[in-house]
Write an enzyme that holds these catalytic residues in place. Structure first.
Site, PDB file in Angstrom:
ATOM      1  N   CYS A 153      10.152  67.841  75.995  1.00 50.47           N
ATOM      2  CA  CYS A 153       9.029  68.087  75.087  1.00 50.47           C
ATOM      3  C   CYS A 153       8.618  66.777  74.429  1.00 50.47           C
ATOM      4  CB  CYS A 153       9.422  69.114  74.023  1.00 50.47           C
ATOM      5  SG  CYS A 153       8.114  69.388  72.802  1.00 50.47           S
ATOM      6  N   CYS A 188      14.020  75.536  66.200  1.00 48.25           N
ATOM      7  CA  CYS A 188      15.279  75.517  65.476  1.00 48.25           C
ATOM      8  C   CYS A 188      16.176  74.356  65.869  1.00 48.25           C
ATOM      9  CB  CYS A 188      16.038  76.831  65.674  1.00 48.25           C
ATOM     10  SG  CYS A 188      16.148  77.343  67.365  1.00 48.25           S
ATOM     11  N   ASP A 205      -1.960  60.297  61.745  1.00 49.32           N
ATOM     12  CA  ASP A 205      -1.262  61.585  61.712  1.00 49.32           C
ATOM     13  C   ASP A 205      -0.784  61.911  63.116  1.00 49.32           C
ATOM     14  OD1 ASP A 205      -0.174  63.856  60.648  1.00 49.32           O
ATOM     15  OD2 ASP A 205      -2.063  64.721  59.935  1.00 49.32           O
ATOM     16  N   ASP A 206       0.112  62.897  63.212  1.00 51.60           N
ATOM     17  CA  ASP A 206       0.727  63.187  64.511  1.00 51.60           C
ATOM     18  C   ASP A 206      -0.118  64.105  65.385  1.00 51.60           C
ATOM     19  OD1 ASP A 206       1.710  66.073  63.884  1.00 51.60           O
ATOM     20  OD2 ASP A 206       2.474  64.854  62.240  1.00 51.60           O
ATOM     21  N   GLY A 225      14.001  73.759  61.209  1.00 50.04           N
ATOM     22  CA  GLY A 225      13.869  75.184  60.916  1.00 50.04           C
ATOM     23  C   GLY A 225      14.220  75.466  59.481  1.00 50.04           C
ATOM     24  N   SER A 231       5.839  62.284  59.541  1.00 46.57           N
ATOM     25  CA  SER A 231       5.840  61.787  60.917  1.00 46.57           C
ATOM     26  C   SER A 231       4.779  60.736  61.181  1.00 46.57           C
ATOM     27  CB  SER A 231       5.676  62.959  61.895  1.00 46.57           C
ATOM     28  OG  SER A 231       4.558  63.737  61.521  1.00 46.57           O
ATOM     29  N   GLY A 276      14.776  77.023  71.704  1.00 46.87           N
ATOM     30  CA  GLY A 276      13.880  77.066  72.855  1.00 46.87           C
ATOM     31  C   GLY A 276      13.169  78.391  72.979  1.00 46.87           C
ATOM     32  N   CYS A 282       1.475  76.531  73.963  1.00 47.17           N
ATOM     33  CA  CYS A 282       2.820  76.206  74.450  1.00 47.17           C
ATOM     34  C   CYS A 282       3.639  77.489  74.539  1.00 47.17           C
ATOM     35  CB  CYS A 282       3.505  75.232  73.496  1.00 47.17           C
ATOM     36  SG  CYS A 282       5.235  74.883  73.925  1.00 47.17           S
ATOM     37  N   CYS A 328       0.541  71.179  76.731  1.00 50.27           N
ATOM     38  CA  CYS A 328      -0.369  71.532  75.643  1.00 50.27           C
ATOM     39  C   CYS A 328      -1.614  70.651  75.628  1.00 50.27           C
ATOM     40  CB  CYS A 328       0.345  71.483  74.294  1.00 50.27           C
ATOM     41  SG  CYS A 328       1.234  69.949  73.981  1.00 50.27           S
TER      42      CYS A 328
END
Length: 477
Positions: free
Chosen positions: A259, A14, A368-369, A42, A306, A121, A405, A457
């Protein structure tokens, strides 16, 4: 990536936006436009809560609901939100917790007055804190850990001299990721966890202060960027201006863990996070892929949105022309009514179409991300080849996902991740690409210009011990 198939997408949980106009001006409209700028963080629910610091103490007016900002708010509802201090929130929820009750901001009435709280978070110790409160008689209205935070602040406020002290004391019980914006009757407070997982920054517009997840929202509302809230810092805005408490700033300084996906995917490219430009980070990632995973090709393209900036970086470094291969349907959000299985309409095709004229007969590098389960990557490779691409070489601006994660990103458990237990060549075959290259692990810290980051991750090295019970379902933000 992720945008095009519900089972494949990653979500940031969010975005938060708080504002206090010291001159007494209305803030609801500005908060609304600020949330609009954070809508990418979000898209399932949103809300605004406001109060008048010159009116009856503790009177809070709020409106929230399921959907995008322009679906939840109308000119009439915004017009009814009178106040010069307020907080706003946009939210994505994990499975099982998508409901109006879980929409934020949360508004709490308690013995010392009122609190309105917006949270970004995920706490790893939320279930334990929740049970502790329940055994002491607390009755919860939601299934989110934000309510656990609000209760602990309220409990501490009963014994504390002021609300900011209560926030600091509550933070000492919280483990995990959180950026908070809290409104009390006469104060606006921002707090960031000592690891700095999630972004939070301070802005100023005339004689109004703003606390917000991303700096891009400050540009949208015509405010100037002041600075980032430091990891572990609590910022308090009152009629006398802004004050800071850094009691927890140095407690885990050596363990700061921003992050990395803020730089790779979540944040808008026009945002700056702890002094590092998201745009430049993505350009750098693309350049690194060109150096570390070169391939002969005719065209470099990005998967919107992205992947686009990283594709520019790859083109700059390699000298291979950058082009547009995809047309995105701007009127389809991240959530939409998906086709039934009986229909042959692909969810990817609903959101994304290929420019045949751009790719036909060409060797294409597609940036791509990330690759999560691989279903979306497979479909995008396929539609490029169906449009006439001679070769499709996929390059990814993140290392392979191998671990879940617990800090606010819904990366699934290992067995659902395509890279788990497979070589790069095996993943390449599964998605149907002619070659595949991931960003090298050592490049991540370079992307963040040396800042301490969380790479759990990819590496399995968690900055906070993972919970013994899986909190990513009903207790997730």
């Amino acid at each position: 990536m992720a945008d095009y198939e519900n089972s494949e997408k990653l979500h940031e949980e969010c975005g938060v936006f708080g504002m206090y106009d010291l001159d007494g001006g209305e803030v609801a409209s500005t908060i609304y436009y600020g949330l609009f700028a954070l809508q990418h963080r979000g898209q399932e629910s949103c809300g605004i809560a406001v109060s008048d610091t010159n009116g009856p103490k503790g009177k809070v007016i709020s409106h929230k609901g399921m959907g995008l900002c322009n679906e939840v708010f109308t000119p009439e509802t915004l017009g009814g939100l009178h106040g010069n201090i307020g907080v706003g929130h946009v939210r994505y929820s994990t499975a099982g917790s998508s409901s109006r009750e879980n929409a934020q901001p949360l508004v709490l009435n308690y013995v010392k007055g009122t609190l309105a709280l917006a949270h970004n978070g995920n706490l790893v110790n939320a279930p334990g804190l929740r049970r502790e409160l329940e055994y002491n008689g607390a009755i919860f209205q939601t299934t989110i850990d934000s309510e656990v935070i609000a209760y602990h602040i309220a409990r501490e406020r009963v014994k504390a001299p002021d609300v900011q002290t209560a926030v600091i004391r509550a933070m000492k019980k919280l483990e995990g990721a959180y950026s908070l914006v809290i409104m009390s009757p006469r104060k606006l407070i921002g707090a960031r966890d000592p690891y700095g997982f999630k972004p939070l920054c301070i802005g100023k517009k005339d004689n109004a202060y703003i606390l917000v997840s991303e700096s891009c929202a400050l540009d949208t509302v015509g405010a100037e960027f002041v600075r980032d809230v430091e990891p572990g810092e609590v910022v308090t805005i009152t009629k006398d201006g802004i004050a800071s408490n850094r009691e927890m700033c140095f407690e885990k300084k050596e363990k700061q863990a921003r992050c990395i996906f803020e730089y790779i995917y979540f944040a808008r490219p026009d945002s700056v996070f702890d002094g590092v430009s998201v745009y430049h980070s993505r350009i750098y990632a693309g350049r690194c892929l060109a150096k570390d995973s070169p391939v002969e090709a005719d065209l470099v393209v990005g998967v919107p949105e992205s992947g686009n900036v990283a594709a520019i970086g790859y083109s700059m470094e390699s000298g291979i022309p950058y082009g547009t291969a995809f047309v995105k349907n701007s009127y389809v959000g991240r959530t939409f009514i998906k086709p039934k299985q009986s229909s042959r309409v692909s969810a990817v095709r609903v959101k994304l179409n290929v420019l045949r004229e751009a790719v036909a007969g060409k060797r294409v590098i597609m940036i791509d991300d990330s690759i999560v389960r691989g279903t979306t990557s497979h479909q995008i490779v396929r539609i490029l080849k169906e449009a006439g691409a001679k070769e499709v070489h996929m390059r990814v601006t993140a290392p392979p996902f191998l671990y879940p994660c617990y800090f606010g990103t819904d990366i699934p458990s290992g067995e659902q991740l395509i890279a788990s237990g497979k070589t790069v060549e095996e993943v390449c075959t599964l998605i149907g690409a002619d070659s595949l290259g991931y960003l090298r692990m050592e490049r991540l810290k370079e992307m963040a210009q040396g800042l301490s980051i969380c790479t759990a991750c990819f590496s399995g090295e968690y900055p906070v011990d993972p919970p013994k019970e899986d909190i990513r379902g009903e207790y997730s933000r």
